[in-house]
Write an enzyme that holds these catalytic residues in place. Structure first.
Site, PDB file in Angstrom:
ATOM      1  N   GLU A 169     -17.759  10.541  -1.627  1.00 13.58           N
ATOM      2  CA  GLU A 169     -17.408   9.405  -2.487  1.00 13.58           C
ATOM      3  C   GLU A 169     -18.465   8.293  -2.413  1.00 13.58           C
ATOM      4  OE1 GLU A 169     -12.580  10.195  -2.492  1.00 13.58           O
ATOM      5  OE2 GLU A 169     -13.344   8.542  -1.294  1.00 13.58           O
ATOM      6  N   TYR A 201     -11.714  11.961  -8.868  1.00 17.29           N
ATOM      7  CA  TYR A 201     -10.407  12.534  -8.525  1.00 17.29           C
ATOM      8  C   TYR A 201     -10.355  14.046  -8.740  1.00 17.29           C
ATOM      9  CZ  TYR A 201      -7.981   8.080  -7.719  1.00 17.29           C
ATOM     10  OH  TYR A 201      -7.544   6.880  -7.190  1.00 17.29           O
ATOM     11  N   LYS A 223      -8.618  -0.818  -7.415  1.00 20.56           N
ATOM     12  CA  LYS A 223      -8.431  -0.250  -8.753  1.00 20.56           C
ATOM     13  C   LYS A 223      -8.208  -1.378  -9.772  1.00 20.56           C
ATOM     14  CE  LYS A 223      -6.243   3.881  -6.734  1.00 20.56           C
ATOM     15  NZ  LYS A 223      -4.998   4.709  -6.734  1.00 20.56           N
ATOM     16  N   ASN A 264      -0.992   1.536  -7.456  1.00 18.71           N
ATOM     17  CA  ASN A 264      -0.976   1.232  -6.018  1.00 18.71           C
ATOM     18  C   ASN A 264      -2.255   0.533  -5.531  1.00 18.71           C
ATOM     19  OD1 ASN A 264      -2.704   3.391  -6.043  1.00 18.71           O
ATOM     20  ND2 ASN A 264      -1.466   4.711  -4.741  1.00 18.71           N
ATOM     21  N   HIS A 271      -7.906   2.415  -3.417  1.00 19.74           N
ATOM     22  CA  HIS A 271      -8.280   3.778  -3.015  1.00 19.74           C
ATOM     23  C   HIS A 271      -9.023   3.719  -1.684  1.00 19.74           C
ATOM     24  CE1 HIS A 271      -9.976   7.828  -3.071  1.00 19.74           C
ATOM     25  NE2 HIS A 271     -11.088   7.247  -2.638  1.00 19.74           N
TER      26      HIS A 271
HETATM   27  P1  GDP Z   1      -4.213   8.367  -2.051  1.00 19.90           P
HETATM   28  O1  GDP Z   1      -5.318   9.082  -1.315  1.00 19.90           O
HETATM   29  O2  GDP Z   1      -3.222   7.727  -1.129  1.00 19.90           O
HETATM   30  O3  GDP Z   1      -4.731   7.390  -3.072  1.00 19.90           O
HETATM   31  O4  GDP Z   1      -3.362   9.486  -2.836  1.00 19.90           O
HETATM   32  P2  GDP Z   1      -3.818  10.835  -3.577  1.00 19.90           P
HETATM   33  O5  GDP Z   1      -5.237  11.169  -3.272  1.00 19.90           O
HETATM   34  O6  GDP Z   1      -2.787  11.875  -3.285  1.00 19.90           O
HETATM   35  O7  GDP Z   1      -3.676  10.453  -5.111  1.00 19.90           O
HETATM   36  C1  GDP Z   1      -4.630   9.650  -5.744  1.00 19.90           C
HETATM   37  C2  GDP Z   1      -3.927   8.642  -6.607  1.00 19.90           C
HETATM   38  O8  GDP Z   1      -3.184   9.328  -7.604  1.00 19.90           O
HETATM   39  C3  GDP Z   1      -2.894   7.783  -5.884  1.00 19.90           C
HETATM   40  O9  GDP Z   1      -3.457   6.677  -5.220  1.00 19.90           O
HETATM   41  C4  GDP Z   1      -1.991   7.376  -7.015  1.00 19.90           C
HETATM   42  O10 GDP Z   1      -2.549   6.274  -7.734  1.00 19.90           O
HETATM   43  C5  GDP Z   1      -2.012   8.595  -7.912  1.00 19.90           C
HETATM   44  N1  GDP Z   1      -0.847   9.439  -7.641  1.00 19.90           N
HETATM   45  C6  GDP Z   1      -0.619  10.208  -6.552  1.00 19.90           C
HETATM   46  N2  GDP Z   1       0.561  10.821  -6.651  1.00 19.90           N
HETATM   47  C7  GDP Z   1       1.096  10.435  -7.835  1.00 19.90           C
HETATM   48  C8  GDP Z   1       2.311  10.725  -8.526  1.00 19.90           C
HETATM   49  O11 GDP Z   1       3.156  11.477  -8.054  1.00 19.90           O
HETATM   50  N3  GDP Z   1       2.488  10.126  -9.749  1.00 19.90           N
HETATM   51  C9  GDP Z   1       1.564   9.283 -10.286  1.00 19.90           C
HETATM   52  N4  GDP Z   1       1.828   8.725 -11.474  1.00 19.90           N
HETATM   53  N5  GDP Z   1       0.423   8.968  -9.673  1.00 19.90           N
HETATM   54  C10 GDP Z   1       0.179   9.542  -8.465  1.00 19.90           C
HETATM   55 MG    MG Z   2      -6.695  10.490  -1.996  1.00 24.64          MG
END
Ligand code: GDP
Ligand code: MG
Length: 161
Positions: A137, A60, A20, A123, A126
């Site tokens: 994707e 997303y 990212k 973080n 992805h």
């Molecule tokens: P991943 O698959 O581990 O990347 O997680 P997810 O698919 O659940 O979420 C996608 C991205 O959204 C994450 O990598 C984070 O950057 C962001 N994200 C997820 N949960 C949160 C949250 O509670 N707060 C915020 N600000 N960002 C979040």
């Molecule tokens: Mg995810």
């Protein structure tokens, strides 16, 4: 380069991995790429792109009801993203292990997020979360001709055949 026409037919497992904008700006490209490379996975596609907000929303889509969705899409489209496809046995699931838990506060030391990030909204990386998502994707981010099928010298040493 040795072309490997059997790669497609064998349906080798592939996953979509993206560094990212925060990971790119923090100079973590080589660190992250090297972790996948040293594990033994094969890089089959790579490009640096600035996705549009609309593209980020598509990527997303499954999170569109979440309160952080807008900020997340704004952020993903705020600068260069390094988009990649990695191939190898079990790469989807194990790639997620290398990446670590979504919230870096919960990611184990030794994982990419555990070692290199602090907050969930920044973080740095992805990774596809399953075979269906990986397929979608990869298709969203890459044209078929951008995926390079080739035999890697290390394969017989990695897989014993
Ligand atoms: P991943 O698959 O581990 O990347 O997680 P997810 O698919 O659940 O979420 C996608 C991205 O959204 C994450 O990598 C984070 O950057 C962001 N994200 C997820 N949960 C949160 C949250 O509670 N707060 C915020 N600000 N960002 C979040
Ligand atoms: Mg995810």
């Amino acid at each position: 380069m040795l072309q490997d026409p059997s790669a497609e037919a064998a349906e080798l497992e592939r996953t979509f991995i993206a560094i990212k904008p925060d990971g790119v700006q923090r100079g973590l490209i080589s660190e992250i790429v090297s972790r996948f490379e040293r594990k033994g996975y094969k890089l089959v596609a790579i490009k640096l792109v600035v996705p549009s907000k609309q593209f980020a929303e598509q990527h997303y889509e499954d999170l569109k009801e979440r309160p952080f969705f807008n900020g997340l899409c704004e952020f993903l489209s705020s600068g260069p993203v390094l988009a990649m496809v990695w191939e190898g046995q079990g790469v989807i699931k194990y790639g997620r292990k290398l990446i670590g838990a979504t919230d870096p506060q919960n990611s184990e030391p030794g994982t990419i997020r555990g070692d290199l990030a602090i907050i969930v909204g920044r973080n740095i990386i992805h990774g596809s979360d399953g075979p269906e998502t990986a397929k979608n994707e990869i298709n969203l981010w890459f044209k078929p001709e951008e995926l390079v099928n080739y035999a890697h010298n290390s394969e017989k040493w990695l897989y014993g055949k």
